[in-house]
Design a protein around this motif. Sequence first.
Motif, PDB file in Angstrom:
ATOM      1  N   SER A 168       1.134  -1.615   0.421  1.00  0.00           N
ATOM      2  CA  SER A 168      -0.212  -0.401  -0.007  1.00  0.00           C
ATOM      3  C   SER A 168       0.821   1.012   0.026  1.00  0.00           C
ATOM      4  O   SER A 168       2.142   1.352   0.796  1.00  0.00           O
ATOM      5  N   THR A 169       0.141   2.429  -0.513  1.00  0.00           N
ATOM      6  CA  THR A 169       1.252   3.211  -0.638  1.00  0.00           C
ATOM      7  C   THR A 169       0.457   4.806   0.016  1.00  0.00           C
ATOM      8  O   THR A 169      -1.218   4.533  -0.337  1.00  0.00           O
ATOM      9  N   GLN A 170       0.643   5.553   0.675  1.00  0.00           N
ATOM     10  CA  GLN A 170      -0.239   6.436   1.086  1.00  0.00           C
ATOM     11  C   GLN A 170       0.559   7.911   0.590  1.00  0.00           C
ATOM     12  O   GLN A 170       1.864   7.857   0.358  1.00  0.00           O
ATOM     13  N   GLU A 171       0.204   9.002  -0.163  1.00  0.00           N
ATOM     14  CA  GLU A 171       0.869  10.346  -0.228  1.00  0.00           C
ATOM     15  C   GLU A 171       0.169  10.682  -0.441  1.00  0.00           C
ATOM     16  O   GLU A 171      -1.337  11.287  -0.736  1.00  0.00           O
ATOM     17  N   ALA A 172       0.129  12.493  -0.127  1.00  0.00           N
ATOM     18  CA  ALA A 172      -0.394  13.968   0.686  1.00  0.00           C
ATOM     19  C   ALA A 172       1.135  14.710   0.709  1.00  0.00           C
ATOM     20  O   ALA A 172       1.916  15.452   0.782  1.00  0.00           O
ATOM     21  N   SER A 173      -0.442  15.565   0.022  1.00  0.00           N
ATOM     22  CA  SER A 173       0.556  16.933  -0.482  1.00  0.00           C
ATOM     23  C   SER A 173      -0.111  18.301   0.037  1.00  0.00           C
ATOM     24  O   SER A 173      -1.276  17.818   0.075  1.00  0.00           O
ATOM     25  N   ARG A 174       0.623  18.728   0.462  1.00  0.00           N
ATOM     26  CA  ARG A 174      -0.435  20.356   0.772  1.00  0.00           C
ATOM     27  C   ARG A 174       0.141  21.232   0.016  1.00  0.00           C
ATOM     28  O   ARG A 174       1.432  21.312   0.007  1.00  0.00           O
TER      29      ARG A 174
ATOM     30  N   GLU B 242       0.714  25.476  -5.447  1.00  0.00           N
ATOM     31  CA  GLU B 242       2.212  25.786  -5.846  1.00  0.00           C
ATOM     32  C   GLU B 242       2.496  24.317  -4.164  1.00  0.00           C
ATOM     33  O   GLU B 242       2.049  24.829  -3.182  1.00  0.00           O
ATOM     34  N   ALA B 243       3.630  24.046  -3.777  1.00  0.00           N
ATOM     35  CA  ALA B 243       4.068  22.825  -3.005  1.00  0.00           C
ATOM     36  C   ALA B 243       4.262  24.080  -1.753  1.00  0.00           C
ATOM     37  O   ALA B 243       4.744  24.466  -1.443  1.00  0.00           O
ATOM     38  N   ILE B 244       3.181  23.193  -0.789  1.00  0.00           N
ATOM     39  CA  ILE B 244       3.886  23.295   1.102  1.00  0.00           C
ATOM     40  C   ILE B 244       4.163  21.753   1.438  1.00  0.00           C
ATOM     41  O   ILE B 244       5.742  22.125   1.874  1.00  0.00           O
ATOM     42  N   SER B 245       3.991  21.404   0.724  1.00  0.00           N
ATOM     43  CA  SER B 245       4.646  19.869   1.859  1.00  0.00           C
ATOM     44  C   SER B 245       4.106  18.230   1.343  1.00  0.00           C
ATOM     45  O   SER B 245       2.642  18.346   0.265  1.00  0.00           O
ATOM     46  N   TYR B 246       5.209  17.691   1.340  1.00  0.00           N
ATOM     47  CA  TYR B 246       4.735  16.502  -0.039  1.00  0.00           C
ATOM     48  C   TYR B 246       5.157  15.172   0.831  1.00  0.00           C
ATOM     49  O   TYR B 246       6.300  14.704   1.549  1.00  0.00           O
ATOM     50  N   ASP B 247       4.144  13.966   0.966  1.00  0.00           N
ATOM     51  CA  ASP B 247       4.285  12.948   2.098  1.00  0.00           C
ATOM     52  C   ASP B 247       4.322  12.034   1.593  1.00  0.00           C
ATOM     53  O   ASP B 247       3.383  11.399   1.094  1.00  0.00           O
TER      54      ASP B 247
ATOM     55  N   ALA C 218      13.718  26.376  -3.366  1.00  0.00           N
ATOM     56  CA  ALA C 218      12.123  26.392  -4.441  1.00  0.00           C
ATOM     57  C   ALA C 218      12.177  27.312  -5.221  1.00  0.00           C
ATOM     58  O   ALA C 218      13.580  28.746  -5.512  1.00  0.00           O
ATOM     59  N   GLN C 219      11.257  26.948  -5.754  1.00  0.00           N
ATOM     60  CA  GLN C 219      10.782  27.622  -7.371  1.00  0.00           C
ATOM     61  C   GLN C 219       9.170  27.724  -7.488  1.00  0.00           C
ATOM     62  O   GLN C 219       8.577  27.273  -6.931  1.00  0.00           O
ATOM     63  N   PRO C 220       9.096  29.987  -7.711  1.00  0.00           N
ATOM     64  CA  PRO C 220       7.347  30.132  -7.552  1.00  0.00           C
ATOM     65  C   PRO C 220       6.866  28.815  -8.847  1.00  0.00           C
ATOM     66  O   PRO C 220       7.246  28.304  -9.460  1.00  0.00           O
ATOM     67  N   GLY C 221       5.807  28.354  -8.063  1.00  0.00           N
ATOM     68  CA  GLY C 221       4.568  27.742  -8.381  1.00  0.00           C
ATOM     69  C   GLY C 221       5.608  26.102  -9.178  1.00  0.00           C
ATOM     70  O   GLY C 221       4.623  25.362  -9.611  1.00  0.00           O
ATOM     71  N   MET C 222       5.919  25.495  -7.984  1.00  0.00           N
ATOM     72  CA  MET C 222       6.766  24.138  -7.744  1.00  0.00           C
ATOM     73  C   MET C 222       5.524  22.922  -6.974  1.00  0.00           C
ATOM     74  O   MET C 222       5.060  24.142  -6.413  1.00  0.00           O
ATOM     75  N   VAL C 223       5.875  22.373  -8.216  1.00  0.00           N
ATOM     76  CA  VAL C 223       4.533  21.234  -7.780  1.00  0.00           C
ATOM     77  C   VAL C 223       5.603  20.132  -7.078  1.00  0.00           C
ATOM     78  O   VAL C 223       7.005  19.908  -7.411  1.00  0.00           O
ATOM     79  N   GLU C 224       5.026  18.997  -7.116  1.00  0.00           N
ATOM     80  CA  GLU C 224       5.917  17.712  -6.075  1.00  0.00           C
ATOM     81  C   GLU C 224       5.032  16.558  -7.197  1.00  0.00           C
ATOM     82  O   GLU C 224       4.094  16.628  -7.337  1.00  0.00           O
ATOM     83  N   ARG C 225       5.757  15.519  -7.263  1.00  0.00           N
ATOM     84  CA  ARG C 225       5.454  14.512  -8.349  1.00  0.00           C
ATOM     85  C   ARG C 225       3.541  14.098  -7.918  1.00  0.00           C
ATOM     86  O   ARG C 225       2.743  13.568  -9.025  1.00  0.00           O
ATOM     87  N   ASN C 226       3.009  14.261  -6.708  1.00  0.00           N
ATOM     88  CA  ASN C 226       1.595  13.465  -6.509  1.00  0.00           C
ATOM     89  C   ASN C 226       0.937  15.073  -6.813  1.00  0.00           C
ATOM     90  O   ASN C 226      -0.087  14.568  -6.861  1.00  0.00           O
ATOM     91  N   THR C 227       1.383  15.957  -6.813  1.00  0.00           N
ATOM     92  CA  THR C 227       0.120  16.821  -7.369  1.00  0.00           C
ATOM     93  C   THR C 227      -0.238  17.517  -9.131  1.00  0.00           C
ATOM     94  O   THR C 227      -0.338  18.224  -9.785  1.00  0.00           O
TER      95      THR C 227
END
Length: 232
Positions: free
Chosen positions: A74-80, A89-94, A130-139
Amino acid sequence: MNPRILLAVALALLPLAAAAATTPKPFTARYQVSQDGQPMGEATVTLRPGPDGSWILRKDTKGTAGLAALLGASTQEASRFRWRGAVPEAISYDYHLVAAGKDKQRHLQVDWSKRQVSVQDGKHADTYPAQPGMVERNTVPLAVGLALGDGKQQISLPVGVRQTVETENFKVAGSETVKVPAGSFQAERVERSDAAKTFSAWYVPGRYPLPVKLAQSDGGNLVLELVSYSQP
């Protein structure tokens, strides 16, 4: 109030109103997951408001068939994130993976006051600008879908990964009919257009912010097909 002042205020608010109109409402999307053509599991993606004006995008995937079920995978991914116009725009990713009694975790945190990204991946820790407007893999799939909804045919996203922000490029490669458990759709096929080419997705812009079908080769040739989409 002076009519000219009222007009100036209205014009100043127009860009904000336009940006808000293109951001999605909370939703729950359910997918069936297959690997190399064989049923593997199910995934649930939810979007909801978070604290302090932020938003939470969560993806929970569970193995229900084959080896994935045997391993209890199982996997859990959570993006704030926060909205920057219509970009999440990313704040955190777990990220948390559990399989055969073992687990792997990754935590990404963006300190916007310092413009710095911190990543903890097992025993490894990295920091980078960091770069303005950056996301991460989940978003990424959500950001691509929102860009399509704004009429873009080519999309470039700064994506925070383990050691840097990399630019990922996507383009609309055509329109075709795709059948998934949720139904049959005339969809726009989007491909990753840079060297990686690990992403193919079928979107129905204006109807869903997420793809109705997603194929990713960087996680084991996984294919997600939409089963249902609902809003509270």
